[in-house]
Structure formats: C-alpha cells, structure tokens
Design a protein around this motif. Sequence first.
Motif, short mmCIF file in Angstrom:
data_model
loop_
_atom_site.label_atom_id
_atom_site.label_comp_id
_atom_site.label_asym_id
_atom_site.label_seq_id
_atom_site.Cartn_x
_atom_site.Cartn_y
_atom_site.Cartn_z
N GLY A 23 -3.17 6.21 -14.14
CA GLY A 23 -3.07 6.61 -12.86
C GLY A 23 -2.29 5.68 -12.17
O GLY A 23 -1.70 4.77 -12.54
N ARG A 24 -2.38 6.06 -10.69
CA ARG A 24 -1.77 4.93 -9.74
C ARG A 24 -2.61 4.89 -8.38
O ARG A 24 -3.40 5.86 -7.97
N GLU A 25 -2.42 3.68 -8.02
CA GLU A 25 -3.18 3.33 -6.71
C GLU A 25 -2.28 2.88 -5.42
O GLU A 25 -1.32 2.60 -5.79
N GLY A 26 -2.69 3.52 -4.25
CA GLY A 26 -1.55 3.02 -3.22
C GLY A 26 -0.69 4.08 -3.15
O GLY A 26 -0.62 5.12 -4.09
N SER A 27 0.17 4.30 -2.00
CA SER A 27 1.01 5.33 -1.86
C SER A 27 0.59 6.74 -1.69
O SER A 27 -0.92 7.09 -1.79
N ARG A 28 1.19 7.76 -1.49
CA ARG A 28 0.82 9.15 -1.15
C ARG A 28 0.41 9.61 -2.62
O ARG A 28 -0.78 10.43 -2.89
N HIS A 29 0.59 9.02 -3.53
CA HIS A 29 -0.03 9.50 -5.15
C HIS A 29 -1.23 8.84 -5.37
O HIS A 29 -2.11 9.70 -5.75
N GLU A 84 0.88 -1.14 -0.09
CA GLU A 84 0.06 -0.11 -0.09
C GLU A 84 0.80 1.33 0.00
O GLU A 84 0.36 2.25 -0.38
N VAL A 85 2.19 0.98 0.36
CA VAL A 85 2.98 2.27 0.41
C VAL A 85 3.48 2.69 -0.76
O VAL A 85 4.35 3.80 -0.86
N ALA A 86 3.51 2.04 -1.77
CA ALA A 86 4.10 2.26 -3.24
C ALA A 86 3.18 2.50 -4.23
O ALA A 86 2.05 1.99 -4.22
N PRO A 87 3.50 3.32 -5.20
CA PRO A 87 2.48 3.63 -6.23
C PRO A 87 2.24 2.35 -7.32
O PRO A 87 3.25 2.12 -7.79
N PHE A 88 0.94 1.98 -7.56
CA PHE A 88 0.72 0.69 -8.18
C PHE A 88 0.17 1.22 -9.65
O PHE A 88 -0.96 1.69 -9.42
#
Length: 490
Positions: free
Chosen positions: A469-475, A456-460
């Motif tokens: 787009g990206r899911e997870g992370s601050r992004h 969950e901490v990295a952009p997927f």
Amino acid sequence: MTKHSTDLKTLLRDPSLLETRAFVAGEWVEAGDGATFDVINPARGDVIARVADLGRADAARAIAAAAQAMKAWAARTAKDRAQVMRRWFDLMMANQDDLARILTAEMGKPFPEAKGEIAYGASFVEWFGEEAKRVYGETIPGHLPDKRLTVIRQPIGVVGSITPWNFPNAMIARKAAPALAVGCGFVARPAAETPLSALAMAVLGERAGLPKGILSVVTSSRSSDIGKEFCENPLVRKLTFTGSTEVGRILLRQAADQVLKCSMELGGNAPFIVFDDADLDAAVEGAMASKFRNNGQTCVCANRIYVQAGVYDAFAQKLAAAVDKLRVGDGLEDGVTTGPLINEDAVEKVEEHIRDVLDGGGQVVTGGERLDGLFFKPTVVTGVTDRMKVATEETFGPLAPLFRFETEEEVVQKANDTIFGLASYFYARDIGRITRVQEALEYGIVGVNTGIISTEVAPFGGVKQSGLGREGSRHGIEDYLEMKYICLSI
Ligand SMILES: NC(=O)C1=CN([C@@H]2O[C@H](COP(=O)(O)OP(=O)(O)OC[C@H]3O[C@@H](n4cnc5c(N)ncnc54)[C@H](OP(=O)(O)O)[C@@H]3O)[C@@H](O)[C@H]2O)C=CC1
Ligand SMILES: O=C(O)[C@H](O)CS(=O)(=O)O
C-alpha cells in the motif's frame, strides 16, 4: 550531557496535553487493574510518565465503540467531517511547541526536528480532510438496455493501527487522517516507548469535535495482545502497521485467518548512490539529511552509501567533515542536532555493525564510539563490502557506511540486491544516467539529487518486503475505502 529529571508539565504551555490515561470509547480511563507502564526519556534515563497499561478487553471495547460511532460519523457529509479535521489541524499547529516537547521528551529527537514532525503529521490531517471531499464514484454504460451501473466508495470500517516509536505523531496522523476523514472508526495502539504523543493528539482531536468513540488510543505494554485483538475481532475491517518487516510478517500471518485487509509500511535498506558526475557538495548535504535525520532512525534513511571510485576519497573526506559538525546531546537543549538512540538494543546494533566492518577490514573515518547513556557519536566508515552485515541489515542508527563501485551497471545491481524496496537515492547530472537509474532502481521511492523525499502530497510506500500500500497523496485514501458496484435493473 546534563543529567536531570524531566519535569515535562513545567515545560508545557498547556499541561493538560500531557495525558497518561488511555482514551477508550470517548472516555479517559485507567487500566481496570490500575496497571501502568513507564515512559522513559532516552536522553536522561528518567521516568517522565506512567501510562495506563490496557489489555485486549479494553481494545475490544474501543473497537465496539468505533463501530457504533461510525454509523453517525460516516453519515455526516465529507464537508462536515473536513471541518472537524481542519479544526484538529489548526489545534495541532497552535500547540506545535507543546506537542514537540512531549515528543522530544519521550523519543529523543531534538526539539526543532520534533516541531518539524508535528507539522508533517498535521499536514496529513489537513490534506485528507480536503481529499475526503473528492471521493468520487462512477457511472458505467450499461451492458443491457435495462441496466444502469454505478460504483460508489464507502468507508472500509473500523481500523486498527499499530505504529512505531520513531515518528510518534506523524505515523499515527498518516493513518488516522485518511481513515477518519472518509468516515471510519480508528483505534490506535502506539509503541510503548512513545504513547504520550498519541494521547496528546487525542486530547486535541476531542477538542476539535471528533465524536465520542470514533477515535481511541489504547496504550499497552502488551503489543502482541492488542495486535491479536485487531486481527481476530470481526468488527475490525482494516489493519494498518508501520514498523519492522519481521513484525509485519507476524501481523500478516495473523490477519490471514480473517482475510483482513492490511496496509504495511515496513523496513528498508536504502541505497544512496554518488556517481562521479555528481555535485559532491550537494551529495554530502543530501547524505547528511537522509542518513542522520532522526539520528538514522527512519525507514527511509540511507543505509548503504555507494560512491563511484573516482570521487570516493573526496566524498568520504567531505562527509566526515560535515558529520563532525553534528552536535550530540539532549534534544530539549538548544543547538543539539542529534539526540540519543531509543534504547540499549539500538545502540548495540550500531556497535555490532561497526565492529563487523572493522573485522572485515574496513576503517572508521570519524566517530565509532558510544558516548554516555544512549548517545552515540555519528560515524563514517570506509572500505565497506557486500559481505558485511550493514549491506543487508537496517542499522537504524548514525552509521554512514561507504561502499566503492566502478560502473553504473554494477551499482544498480548491488542497490537492488536486497529483500527491501522502500526508498533509494542517487546523485548524478547526466540526464541519460538519471533516466536509466531512476527507472532501474526497484524501490517505491527514488530521490534524485535530494536526500529528503517525505511529504503528504506524494505516495509513500515500498515494494518487495518493504510493505503493502501507499500512505499520503491522493492514493493514500484508497486503503480506507471499499468499492461497491450497483447494478440497477429498470
Ligand atoms: N518502517 C518503519 O518505519 C520502521 C521500521 N523499524 C524497523 O524495526 C526495527 C525494530 O524497531 P521497533 O520499534 O522495535 O519495531 P517493531 O516492528 O518491533 O515495532 C513496531 C510496532 O509494532 C509493535 N509490535 C511489536 N511486536 C508486535 C506484535 N507481535 N504484534 C503487534 N504489535 C507488535 C511495537 O510495539 P512495542 O514497541 O510496544 O513492542 C511497535 O508499536 C528497527 O530497527 C527498524 O529496522 C522500526 C520502526 C519504524
Ligand atoms: O517510518 C518512518 O521512518 C517514516 O515513514 C519516515 S518519513 O515518512 O518520516 O520519511
């Protein structure tokens, strides 16, 4: 395989988590005409539940309720919403075993792996509950003496969500968590194969204090109808989808009429590259994790395994030995590592890819045959070439195709020769090679000396036709926010 019916309620500590009504505007409802659709246990072939089969009018009602509920929900502080999200996380983890049993029964993945998915899904609820408290704005030095410029970020609005069967909990959590945390309303339409996990999440969300109407789960066998409602209803401000690139294209075309903002997590065709300086045992471990997780039914599974000529035979032998240790069976039984495929089409796709390899002169090293029902023996094939279907199509099953290569330049070119760009992996130890290859691979995600990248901490997310787009992370929170520039003249 033991074939007996799945009396799911008897397996649950809290049978009330097994909900078969849809959750619309804060109410648990049947379909107006009483219609239902069957949920099948892919391991046993029996009907484990009959779930309310809703249509566009119900989806419209859910959307309207979400828009109404958003007014108060978005007005609450981020800290207040975060406390509700934290309670939801705590409830998901306290009920992890029951949620996992429901997930295994409707999707097939082994119970331990399903427990892992519940923790993975819950981690997004925890993460974004906290991230919502850090949605900062900006002040900008004015361009004129009497101007004061600020930028604020506000919830984008009602979100329509369409998710697949392969991660029935985590794919919804990865979308609902950021959306709800920042104050959006959220209407989920889970895959018809796996609605029970979504409904159980809503049961716990309601208990956690999500306000009436802010979250709905519209269960339906008519996926295209619900998708059209999401794309055509002017109250919907965002569409988020995980699934095939083919369906992603359909939804993007439909969304274009309203210029509807979309997040797309689509198909993949992950290369997994083993260089001759790799730690072979580590590479085998990584290939097993990447290729056979969820029985090969993930968008980030290794789909093409490229092995440098000097280590090709040794790697093939080691991988086959590891594959032979997998235990295929009913995911609700102890000791099973590999469950069934989701449906008949999935089995036929694996068979088609294997047949195509053999027709092209390739060989089966282990596996290669269907077992009873939807079970398939995990398979390794060698002698695979770029002319074969598995080079360009996502197998989405337990097939490890080994391609031989000679040089770094050759394999990078082959790895990038696809319309997809989601996940990629390689094993090497030379730091110069690692630096060159990680920068040359055209993918949103690169695993270096690892086969598991999801957190969950990295952009997927992917590039090219693997998504937007990206899911997870601050992004991952950005996709559920709109930016507003305020120019104040004093
Ligand atoms: N990127 C990823 O994570 C995933 C990729 N895939 C890829 O997709 C292939 C097929 O798997 P599958 O599950 O069928 O994936 P699909 O893309 O067909 O389905 C994904 C979701 O979209 C829904 N859907 C399908 N058609 C429409 C439509 N016209 N409008 C709105 N919603 C729609 C499905 O509903 P329903 O199933 O009820 O029809 C499901 O909920 C796999 O073999 C794999 O290659 C699949 C899953 C996840
Ligand atoms: O859709 C999928 O396959 C998942 O996104 C893969 S993961 O996030 O569980 O790795």
